[in-house]
Scaffold this motif. Structure first.
Motif: not given
Length: 252
Positions: A203-224
């Motif tokens: 799932s991490e690889k799929l997410l990084l293929n779609v979004l920049p790393p900074s945005i994916s980290q903010r999504l995973k931290s709970g920011q909606e």
């Protein structure tokens, strides 16, 4: 993995095809416990032959229960899981209760009820929660044979030397069964955790293929809601065209 290990793995997977992860885990555990129960019954039946006339009835009961346990492997293969679980738990408790009553609590066979308390948690699926009553039953039977049942058996008088041998073997077998329960639980937990790690990495690889790393980290931290503002923005519109030129080949 040797041939024994591969055979154990194949036997453990008996009847697990097409099941959910939870159901498959319970069926694997039941397959393994059935094999252990059959082996234990045969070993005790062989040991009882030391006093063949006196222990003829327990030997017959042990062999009969071992044969019935074999049928549970067939039930699981056919998908009759409720029947397999119910029969396994009934035979498990009934056989030890009978032999403990026959030989008396002095031989210590009732120690097995301590291990039977843990077995339903490993083999009973959530949809068959009614079978968890066998946890309470095993506890009640252990208390009865520990404090209230006669020390001497009703079926045969056992020489104190052989009674101590049986009690020693029973204690070792009970400890082995408890260790097996802990091992099976830890093994299933390890496989589940390994599967979760693999799925997480995917799932991490799929997410990084779609979004920049900074945005994916903010999504995973709970920011909606992510909406960033920029004070100065430059926009470039470009119209890129491609011109194809065809030239006639030169004649000689």
């Amino acid at each position: 993995m040797g041939s024994i290990g591969r055979a154990w793995q194949r036997l453990s997977q008996n009847g697990t095809a097409g099941l959910s992860m939870e159901e498959a885990r319970k069926v694997r555990s039941l397959n393994q416990f059935v094999v252990v129960a059959i082996a234990s019954l045969l070993v005790y039946a062989l040991g009882f032959t030391n006093d063949w006339p006196g222990f003829a009835l327990p030997i017959a009961v042990n062999l009969g229960c071992a044969l019935l346990h074999v049928s549970e492997l067939y039930y699981l293969r056919r998908g009759w899981r409720a029947l397999a679980v119910g029969q396994f738990l009934v035979l498990l408790n009934a056989q030890i209760a009978f032999v403990s009553h026959f030989a008396g609590r002095g031989v210590g066979l009732h120690y097995f009820f301590l291990t039977f308390v843990t077995v339903p948690a490993l083999v009973v699926p959530r949809r068959l929660r009614v079978f968890h009553v066998f946890t309470m039953l095993a506890g009640v039977l252990f208390m009865y044979f520990s404090f209230w049942a006669p020390s001497e058996g009703v079926g045969v008088e056992i020489d104190p030397f052989w009674a101590n041998i049986i009690r020693f073997v029973t204690v070792i077998a009970s400890l082995f069964t408890l260790a097996l329960v802990a091992f099976l639980f830890d093994n299933d937990a390890h496989h589940a955790e390994s599967a979760l790690v693999v799925e997480h990495e995917r799932s991490e690889k799929l997410l990084l293929n779609v979004l920049p790393p900074s945005i994916s980290q903010r999504l995973k931290s709970g920011q909606e809601s992510i909406a960033d503002g920029f004070g100065e923005v430059s926009v470039l519109f470009a119209d890129i065209g491609i011109t194809l030129v065809y030239r006639e080949p030169l004649s000689s």
